[in-house]
Design a protein around this motif. Sequence first.
Motif, PDB file in Angstrom:
ATOM      1  N   ILE A 124      70.860-117.734 -75.036  1.00 50.10           N
ATOM      2  CA  ILE A 124      69.525-117.298 -74.607  1.00 50.10           C
ATOM      3  C   ILE A 124      69.598-116.891 -73.149  1.00 50.10           C
ATOM      4  N   GLY A 125      69.455-115.600 -72.908  1.00 49.91           N
ATOM      5  CA  GLY A 125      69.568-115.060 -71.547  1.00 49.91           C
ATOM      6  C   GLY A 125      70.835-114.228 -71.461  1.00 49.91           C
ATOM      7  N   SER A 126      70.660-112.972 -71.026  1.00 52.43           N
ATOM      8  CA  SER A 126      71.821-112.065 -70.982  1.00 52.43           C
ATOM      9  C   SER A 126      72.207-111.731 -69.547  1.00 52.43           C
ATOM     10  N   GLY A 159      68.232-107.834 -59.757  1.00 56.93           N
ATOM     11  CA  GLY A 159      68.265-108.681 -58.571  1.00 56.93           C
ATOM     12  C   GLY A 159      69.225-108.141 -57.529  1.00 56.93           C
ATOM     13  N   VAL A 160      70.471-107.926 -57.916  1.00 60.05           N
ATOM     14  CA  VAL A 160      71.482-107.420 -56.980  1.00 60.05           C
ATOM     15  C   VAL A 160      70.943-106.133 -56.348  1.00 60.05           C
ATOM     16  N   ALA A 161      71.037-106.053 -55.026  1.00 63.54           N
ATOM     17  CA  ALA A 161      70.418-104.935 -54.318  1.00 63.54           C
ATOM     18  C   ALA A 161      71.058-103.604 -54.729  1.00 63.54           C
ATOM     19  N   PHE A 197      59.093-108.352 -54.541  1.00 64.86           N
ATOM     20  CA  PHE A 197      59.613-107.127 -53.900  1.00 64.86           C
ATOM     21  C   PHE A 197      60.906-106.672 -54.596  1.00 64.86           C
ATOM     22  N   VAL A 198      61.766-107.648 -54.882  1.00 58.57           N
ATOM     23  CA  VAL A 198      63.044-107.321 -55.539  1.00 58.57           C
ATOM     24  C   VAL A 198      62.777-106.726 -56.931  1.00 58.57           C
ATOM     25  N   ALA A 199      61.844-107.360 -57.670  1.00 58.75           N
ATOM     26  CA  ALA A 199      61.541-106.867 -59.023  1.00 58.75           C
ATOM     27  C   ALA A 199      61.014-105.432 -58.936  1.00 58.75           C
ATOM     28  N   ASN A 259      70.703-115.066 -48.440  1.00 53.65           N
ATOM     29  CA  ASN A 259      71.163-113.714 -48.769  1.00 53.65           C
ATOM     30  C   ASN A 259      70.067-112.852 -49.388  1.00 53.65           C
ATOM     31  N   VAL A 260      69.090-113.480 -50.069  1.00 53.12           N
ATOM     32  CA  VAL A 260      68.006-112.666 -50.619  1.00 53.12           C
ATOM     33  C   VAL A 260      67.143-112.129 -49.473  1.00 53.12           C
ATOM     34  N   ALA A 261      66.893-112.966 -48.477  1.00 52.92           N
ATOM     35  CA  ALA A 261      66.139-112.507 -47.297  1.00 52.92           C
ATOM     36  C   ALA A 261      66.876-111.329 -46.638  1.00 52.92           C
ATOM     37  N   PRO A 267      62.396-124.863 -67.092  1.00 52.71           N
ATOM     38  CA  PRO A 267      63.171-124.883 -68.340  1.00 52.71           C
ATOM     39  C   PRO A 267      62.408-124.231 -69.486  1.00 52.71           C
ATOM     40  N   PRO A 268      63.068-123.409 -70.277  1.00 49.03           N
ATOM     41  CA  PRO A 268      62.376-122.778 -71.407  1.00 49.03           C
ATOM     42  C   PRO A 268      62.313-123.737 -72.590  1.00 49.03           C
ATOM     43  N   ALA A 269      61.456-123.421 -73.529  1.00 51.49           N
ATOM     44  CA  ALA A 269      61.434-124.060 -74.851  1.00 51.49           C
ATOM     45  C   ALA A 269      61.434-125.585 -74.773  1.00 51.49           C
ATOM     46  N   ALA A 312      73.885-123.122 -69.202  1.00 52.50           N
ATOM     47  CA  ALA A 312      74.867-122.474 -68.325  1.00 52.50           C
ATOM     48  C   ALA A 312      74.129-121.722 -67.216  1.00 52.50           C
ATOM     49  N   GLY A 313      74.845-121.454 -66.124  1.00 46.89           N
ATOM     50  CA  GLY A 313      74.306-120.606 -65.052  1.00 46.89           C
ATOM     51  C   GLY A 313      73.302-121.328 -64.167  1.00 46.89           C
ATOM     52  N   TRP A 314      72.364-120.575 -63.624  1.00 38.45           N
ATOM     53  CA  TRP A 314      71.387-121.135 -62.669  1.00 38.45           C
ATOM     54  C   TRP A 314      70.522-122.211 -63.323  1.00 38.45           C
TER      55      TRP A 314
HETATM   56  C1  LIG Z   1      67.645-111.090 -55.484  1.00 40.72           C
HETATM   57  C2  LIG Z   1      69.035-111.585 -55.809  1.00 40.72           C
HETATM   58  C3  LIG Z   1      70.142-110.841 -55.452  1.00 40.72           C
HETATM   59  C4  LIG Z   1      71.422-111.304 -55.755  1.00 40.72           C
HETATM   60  N1  LIG Z   1      72.493-110.554 -55.354  1.00 40.72           N
HETATM   61  C5  LIG Z   1      73.736-111.002 -55.620  1.00 40.72           C
HETATM   62  C6  LIG Z   1      74.869-110.230 -55.204  1.00 40.72           C
HETATM   63  O1  LIG Z   1      74.749-109.164 -54.581  1.00 40.72           O
HETATM   64  N2  LIG Z   1      76.104-110.702 -55.514  1.00 40.72           N
HETATM   65  C7  LIG Z   1      76.286-111.884 -56.193  1.00 40.72           C
HETATM   66  O2  LIG Z   1      77.428-112.252 -56.484  1.00 40.72           O
HETATM   67  N3  LIG Z   1      75.213-112.633 -56.598  1.00 40.72           N
HETATM   68  C8  LIG Z   1      73.965-112.215 -56.325  1.00 40.72           C
HETATM   69  N4  LIG Z   1      72.896-112.971 -56.702  1.00 40.72           N
HETATM   70  C9  LIG Z   1      73.126-114.201 -57.470  1.00 40.72           C
HETATM   71  C10 LIG Z   1      73.342-113.873 -58.976  1.00 40.72           C
HETATM   72  O3  LIG Z   1      72.431-112.891 -59.350  1.00 40.72           O
HETATM   73  C11 LIG Z   1      73.198-115.151 -59.830  1.00 40.72           C
HETATM   74  O4  LIG Z   1      74.292-116.006 -59.526  1.00 40.72           O
HETATM   75  C12 LIG Z   1      73.229-114.876 -61.331  1.00 40.72           C
HETATM   76  O5  LIG Z   1      72.436-113.794 -61.717  1.00 40.72           O
HETATM   77  C13 LIG Z   1      72.762-116.113 -62.123  1.00 40.72           C
HETATM   78  O6  LIG Z   1      73.019-115.832 -63.463  1.00 40.72           O
HETATM   79  P1  LIG Z   1      72.174-116.436 -64.676  1.00 40.72           P
HETATM   80  O7  LIG Z   1      72.737-115.774 -65.891  1.00 40.72           O
HETATM   81  O8  LIG Z   1      72.173-117.907 -64.599  1.00 40.72           O
HETATM   82  O9  LIG Z   1      70.664-115.976 -64.449  1.00 40.72           O
HETATM   83  P2  LIG Z   1      69.955-114.552 -64.503  1.00 40.72           P
HETATM   84  O10 LIG Z   1      70.823-113.486 -63.968  1.00 40.72           O
HETATM   85  O11 LIG Z   1      68.625-114.753 -63.900  1.00 40.72           O
HETATM   86  O12 LIG Z   1      69.762-114.268 -66.078  1.00 40.72           O
HETATM   87  C14 LIG Z   1      68.817-114.981 -66.845  1.00 40.72           C
HETATM   88  C15 LIG Z   1      68.389-114.129 -68.037  1.00 40.72           C
HETATM   89  O13 LIG Z   1      67.602-114.948 -68.924  1.00 40.72           O
HETATM   90  C16 LIG Z   1      66.512-114.185 -69.411  1.00 40.72           C
HETATM   91  N5  LIG Z   1      65.444-115.117 -69.811  1.00 40.72           N
HETATM   92  C17 LIG Z   1      64.695-115.909 -68.999  1.00 40.72           C
HETATM   93  N6  LIG Z   1      63.848-116.647 -69.739  1.00 40.72           N
HETATM   94  C18 LIG Z   1      64.056-116.318 -71.041  1.00 40.72           C
HETATM   95  C19 LIG Z   1      63.483-116.758 -72.275  1.00 40.72           C
HETATM   96  N7  LIG Z   1      62.525-117.697 -72.314  1.00 40.72           N
HETATM   97  N8  LIG Z   1      63.928-116.191 -73.429  1.00 40.72           N
HETATM   98  C20 LIG Z   1      64.897-115.242 -73.406  1.00 40.72           C
HETATM   99  N9  LIG Z   1      65.474-114.804 -72.259  1.00 40.72           N
HETATM  100  C21 LIG Z   1      65.073-115.342 -71.096  1.00 40.72           C
HETATM  101  C22 LIG Z   1      66.135-113.314 -68.224  1.00 40.72           C
HETATM  102  O14 LIG Z   1      65.373-112.184 -68.639  1.00 40.72           O
HETATM  103  C23 LIG Z   1      67.513-112.942 -67.664  1.00 40.72           C
HETATM  104  O15 LIG Z   1      68.000-111.750 -68.253  1.00 40.72           O
HETATM  105  C24 LIG Z   1      71.596-112.543 -56.422  1.00 40.72           C
HETATM  106  C25 LIG Z   1      70.472-113.298 -56.772  1.00 40.72           C
HETATM  107  C26 LIG Z   1      69.197-112.827 -56.464  1.00 40.72           C
HETATM  108  C27 LIG Z   1      67.998-113.660 -56.833  1.00 40.72           C
END
Ligand SMILES: Cc1cc2nc3c(=O)[nH]c(=O)nc-3n(C[C@H](O)[C@H](O)[C@H](O)COP(=O)(O)OP(=O)(O)OC[C@H]3O[C@@H](n4cnc5c(N)ncnc54)[C@H](O)[C@@H]3O)c2cc1C
Length: 446
Positions: free
Chosen positions: A9-11, A46-48, A122-124, A151-153, A318-320, A351-353
């Motif tokens: 869940i989440g791509s 997200g990534v600029a 703003f990023v979105a 880094n986001v700032a 957290p979802p769900a 996994a992930g954030w």
């Molecule tokens: C503004 C910004 C800029 C960044 N720039 C960089 C960079 O330049 N270089 C770098 O290395 N890192 C960068 N990062 C950090 C990097 O983006 C993160 O480490 C990474 O994206 C985290 O991955 P993730 O898969 O956990 O989450 P995410 O990338 O957030 O992916 C989560 C996915 O889950 C989906 N989702 C959420 N809720 C649900 C749900 N209920 N059902 C189904 N799907 C759902 C979302 O739509 C999304 O597609 C940046 C972060 C931010 C916020």
Amino acid sequence: MSGLRVAVIGSGPAGVYAAAALTRAGNVEVDVLDRLPAPYGLVRYGVAPDHVKMKSVDVALRRILEDPAVRFLGNVEVGTDITRDELTTYYDAVVFATGAAVDRRLGVPGEDLPGSFSATEFVAWYSGHPDAELDLFTLQATHAVVIGVGNVAVDVARVLTKKADVLAGTDVPGHVLDVLAASAVTEVTMLGRRGPAYARFTTKELRELGEIAGSDIIVDPADLELSEQEEADVAADRTLRANLEVLRDWSTRTPEGRPRRLRIKFWLRPAEVLGSAAVSGFRAERTRLENGKLVGTGSVVDFPAQLVLRSVGYRVVPPANLPLDPDTGTVPHDGGRVLRDGTPMPGMYVAGWLKRGPTGIIGTNKKDANETVRHLLADLAERAPIEQAEDHHDAVEAWLRERCPDLVDQEGWEAIDAHERERGEPHGRPRVKVVDRDHFIELSRR
Ligand SMILES: Cc1cc2nc3c(=O)[nH]c(=O)nc-3n(C[C@H](O)[C@H](O)[C@H](O)COP(=O)(O)OP(=O)(O)OC[C@H]3O[C@@H](n4cnc5c(N)ncnc54)[C@H](O)[C@@H]3O)c2cc1C
Ligand SMILES: NC(=O)c1ccc[n+]([C@@H]2O[C@H](COP(=O)([O-])OP(=O)(O)OC[C@H]3O[C@@H](n4cnc5c(N)ncnc54)[C@H](OP(=O)(O)O)[C@@H]3O)[C@@H](O)[C@H]2O)c1
């Protein structure tokens, strides 16, 4: 072990890297579900845009989704369109990788005045996120304040300060480029609540702020005087040492009277967003460290501002109905196995954030997803796969289409992706993003 079916869940990077780790194990079919019609999470949204090399990570992620054992199913929100319990009837295991997209609040008066936004908004907007209102930003402000020194700032300050024409070769949507080209912003001030020794930005990203054509970078040398403790902390950390070197260099520069100015200021914490009908300024309180703790001095400084961008980090929701550990701010887990009251929830992984909290770069998510998948596979090796109909693949799609008539399937996403890249090619741009949900659906059905 044979014929396992796993839902991710989440791509974003964590979800897609989890899918890659699962397919490497062999004999696993993976469905990657996302609430958005397009994959890649923060890589796409997200990534600029001017970090073109980093953005091209999507090429590697695309290859993973193209694996015949993996399929993308977009426009499905888990927890809203479908439930966690339903997923367990179709899949042997579920890996949640939904990120941490909700911004933290400042908790100061005036935070919700018109003109005060989160960096997330703003990023979105500049990333063409389908949930972002097209005209949310007009950039009629001359003075902008960015809160936070992560880094986001840095990203949002850079996008505000750069000339629009240097972004023209990126995937920035046309309506955003038009607003950036007409932007009235001349003064951008970034505020850190602690000193430069504790700023969160990394040196490569920081350095870019001093290389923006048409903009002076201004740092007050007084902000760079370090206490003994700070000196020691900086000496012990390569990034902090390099950050200080860059900041010290800038603090010796004389502004050249360029059209825009970017100031970085430290030891100032948010006190109030000023204004009645809309933002007219930002009040910050001077701070210092007392026995390692940040305290206010009672002395305030007001900055003129018609735009405030709060970039103070993200939080996990957290979802769900997955549990949340209030101490870590993440889903409680043991190496990726979700825990409820200290006990693993069978078949549930993170996994992930969502698992680690909102820190770390894209690459961090690979190792993190690998750990989760290693534990998932070890657990599933201990039990038989769940009973599945022969036509599982089609049954899942029929179930999802019934719930989400606007489902974007793998083929649909590939059609959108091809369309975006074709539109970008004649202009030397990586892609021209589709931003409107209806347009996504229309293209996905062609
Ligand atoms: C503004 C910004 C800029 C960044 N720039 C960089 C960079 O330049 N270089 C770098 O290395 N890192 C960068 N990062 C950090 C990097 O983006 C993160 O480490 C990474 O994206 C985290 O991955 P993730 O898969 O956990 O989450 P995410 O990338 O957030 O992916 C989560 C996915 O889950 C989906 N989702 C959420 N809720 C649900 C749900 N209920 N059902 C189904 N799907 C759902 C979302 O739509 C999304 O597609 C940046 C972060 C931010 C916020
Ligand atoms: N190019 C890249 O590699 C890139 C680009 C963007 C993002 N990322 C990564 O993505 C992650 C998230 O980045 P981020 O910038 O959102 O988070 P971050 O690195 O955690 O920075 C958040 C900033 O907000 C400040 N802050 C928090 N609460 C505050 C408050 N109430 N008042 C004032 N300031 C406050 C923090 O200060 P304190 O330190 O005092 O708490 C810090 O300066 C990071 O790991 C980052 O490196 C990477």
